[in-house]
Scaffold this active site. Structure first.
Site, PDB file in Angstrom:
ATOM      1  N   ASN A  84       0.913  -1.202  -0.143  1.00  0.00           N
ATOM      2  CA  ASN A  84       0.003   0.084  -0.089  1.00  0.00           C
ATOM      3  C   ASN A  84       0.746   1.243   0.061  1.00  0.00           C
ATOM      4  OD1 ASN A  84      -2.405  -1.377   0.230  1.00  0.00           O
ATOM      5  ND2 ASN A  84      -2.095  -1.879   2.380  1.00  0.00           N
ATOM      6  N   CYS A 112      -4.728  -7.629  -4.840  1.00  0.00           N
ATOM      7  CA  CYS A 112      -5.073  -6.450  -5.393  1.00  0.00           C
ATOM      8  C   CYS A 112      -5.606  -6.784  -6.827  1.00  0.00           C
ATOM      9  CB  CYS A 112      -3.826  -5.451  -5.583  1.00  0.00           C
ATOM     10  SG  CYS A 112      -4.440  -3.904  -6.372  1.00  0.00           S
ATOM     11  N   HIS A 167     -12.499  -6.964   3.764  1.00  0.00           N
ATOM     12  CA  HIS A 167     -13.255  -6.051   3.297  1.00  0.00           C
ATOM     13  C   HIS A 167     -14.824  -5.829   4.201  1.00  0.00           C
ATOM     14  CE1 HIS A 167     -11.549  -5.319  -0.624  1.00  0.00           C
ATOM     15  NE2 HIS A 167     -11.034  -6.665  -0.450  1.00  0.00           N
ATOM     16  N   GLU A 219      -9.908   2.163   0.511  1.00  0.00           N
ATOM     17  CA  GLU A 219      -9.026   1.354   0.510  1.00  0.00           C
ATOM     18  C   GLU A 219      -8.072   1.394   1.845  1.00  0.00           C
ATOM     19  OE1 GLU A 219      -6.918  -0.472  -2.400  1.00  0.00           O
ATOM     20  OE2 GLU A 219      -7.782   0.743  -4.078  1.00  0.00           O
ATOM     21  N   CYS A 230     -11.264  -0.567  -7.214  1.00  0.00           N
ATOM     22  CA  CYS A 230     -10.697  -1.763  -6.279  1.00  0.00           C
ATOM     23  C   CYS A 230     -11.144  -2.810  -6.738  1.00  0.00           C
ATOM     24  CB  CYS A 230     -10.903  -1.284  -4.984  1.00  0.00           C
ATOM     25  SG  CYS A 230     -10.288  -2.538  -3.557  1.00  0.00           S
ATOM     26  N   GLY A 231     -10.375  -3.527  -7.365  1.00  0.00           N
ATOM     27  CA  GLY A 231     -10.670  -5.020  -7.941  1.00  0.00           C
ATOM     28  C   GLY A 231     -11.157  -5.900  -6.853  1.00  0.00           C
ATOM     29  N   GLY A 233     -12.134  -5.112  -3.724  1.00  0.00           N
ATOM     30  CA  GLY A 233     -13.290  -4.350  -3.454  1.00  0.00           C
ATOM     31  C   GLY A 233     -14.634  -4.666  -4.011  1.00  0.00           C
TER      32      GLY A 233
END
Length: 280
Positions: free
Chosen positions: A64, A73, A161, A210, A219-220, A222
Site C-alpha cells: 500500500n 489487489c 473488506h 482502501e 478497487c478490484g 473491493g
C-alpha cells in the site's frame, strides 16, 4: 537507476518494478516515499515482481502507499498478467500472491478488445476469523453503526473488506466515513470499506475507501467483495456489473466458489528512479 512501469486498471494505478533479475533495496519507508503523489512517483499500490516457485509465472508482492503489505489487489493482478502475456506470448498466465495462485486470461477480441483481462481471484473467505474480526460474530451483519451508515457485511478476498449497503451513494459522505470504518475496533487488521448502491440484481454502484490508501478510482478486490456480500444479502445475483468511480468491472461469483473479475488495463508511462533519492 531502477526501471519502472506505471499501469492502471480503471484509474486504480500502480508502480510496477521487476525484481526477478536481482533483489531491489526497497524498504517499506522507501516504498511509501516513492508512492507519494507529491514527492514521489505516486500510486495506489506499489508492485514488485519476484521469481516464483513452480506452478506460477511470477510472484506479485503488493505494498500500500503507506508501505504496509497487502495480500491481494485485483486490478494489479490483471495489469501484471497483461505484462506477462506480452512477455510470453501466451493468453493465460498464473500470478502468485500471498493469497495464492490467481489464473488470468486475455479475453478474446470483440466487445472487450485486446486489453481486457479476466482474473480468477479465488473464493471469498467468510468466517469471522478469516476476515478477520475482533470477536465471533455473523459476518453478514456486523454490529457497526456510524450514524449515516450501519450493518455492513464482511468477507476477505485475501485482504479484509466490509461493505455498507446504502439507498443512495451520492447522499452520503463516504470519504469521511471510510477512515472511521477502516480503523473500527471490530476490524483488528483494518479493512477496505465499500459503500454500495444496488441499482439492479446485475448492476451495483460502489465507492471504496482502501486500507492504507484512502479513496481510489477502482478497487478490484473491493468489487469482488461487493458482489459476494450483495449476493449473500439477497440483493444481487452471481453476475453483475460493478460500477466504480473509474469505470466498470464485470464480475461473477461462480457456484464453485471462485470470483472472476474482468476489466481493462493500460500502461500510462515508463521511467527510472534513483532509490537513494527517496528516504528509506
Amino acid at each position: 537507476m531502477i526501471p519502472f512501469r506505471k499501469m492502471h486498471g480503471l484509474g486504480n494505478d500502480f508502480v510496477i518494478v521487476d525484481a526477478r533479475p536481482a533483489p531491489l533495496p526497497l524498504a517499506p519507508t522507501r516504498i511509501a516515499a516513492l508512492s507519494d503523489r507529491h514527492y514521489g512517483i505516486g500510486c495506489d499500490q506499489f508492485i514488485t515482481l519476484e521469481t516464483p516457485g513452480p506452478g506460477a509465472d511470477v510472484f506479485m508482492r503488493i505494498h500500500n502507499p503507506d508501505g504496509s503489505e497487502a495480500g491481494a489487489c485485483g486490478n494489479a493482478t490483471r495489469c501484471v498478467a497483461h505484462l506477462l502475456m506480452a512477455e510470453t506470448g501466451r493468453e493465460r498466465v498464473v500470478v502468485r500472491t500471498i493469497r495464492g495462485d490467481l489464473p488470468c486470461e486475455r479475453l478474446p477480441d470483440g466487445p472487450h478488445g485486446t486489453d481486457w483481462v479476466r482474473a480468477d481471484m479465488g473464493p471469498p473467505l467468510l468466517g469471522w476469523r478469516e476476515v478477520p474480526l475482533a470477536a465471533e460474530m455473523d459476518t453478514l451483519h456486523l454490529p457497526m453503526d456510524l450514524g449515516a451508515v450501519a450493518d455492513p457485511a464482511a468477507c476477505s478476498m485475501g485482504n479484509p473488506h466490509a461493505t455498507f449497503f446504502v439507498p443512495e451513494l451520492d447522499a452520503i459522505d463516504w470519504r469521511a466515513l471510510g477512515p472511521v470504518a477502516e480503523h473500527h475496533a471490530l476490524l483488528p487488521e483494518r479493512a477496505n470499506i465499500g459503500f454500495a448502491q444496488v441499482l439492479a440484481p446485475d448492476h451495483i454502484r460502489v465507492a471504496i475507501w482502501e486500507r492504507g490508501a484512502g479513496p481510489t478510482l477502482a478497487c478490484g478486490s473491493g468489487a469482488c467483495a461487493t458482489l459476494v456480500n450483495a449476493h449473500r444479502r439477497g440483493l444481487a445475483g452471481r453476475r453483475a456489473r460493478v460500477e466504480l468511480p473509474g469505470g466498470t468491472l464485470e464480475m461473477e461469483w461462480r457456484l464453485g466458489g471462485h470470483v472472476l473479475m474482468a476489466g481493462p488495463v493500460a500502461t500510462a508511462f515508463e521511467g527510472r528512479f534513483d532509490p537513494q533519492a527517496f528516504p528509506g
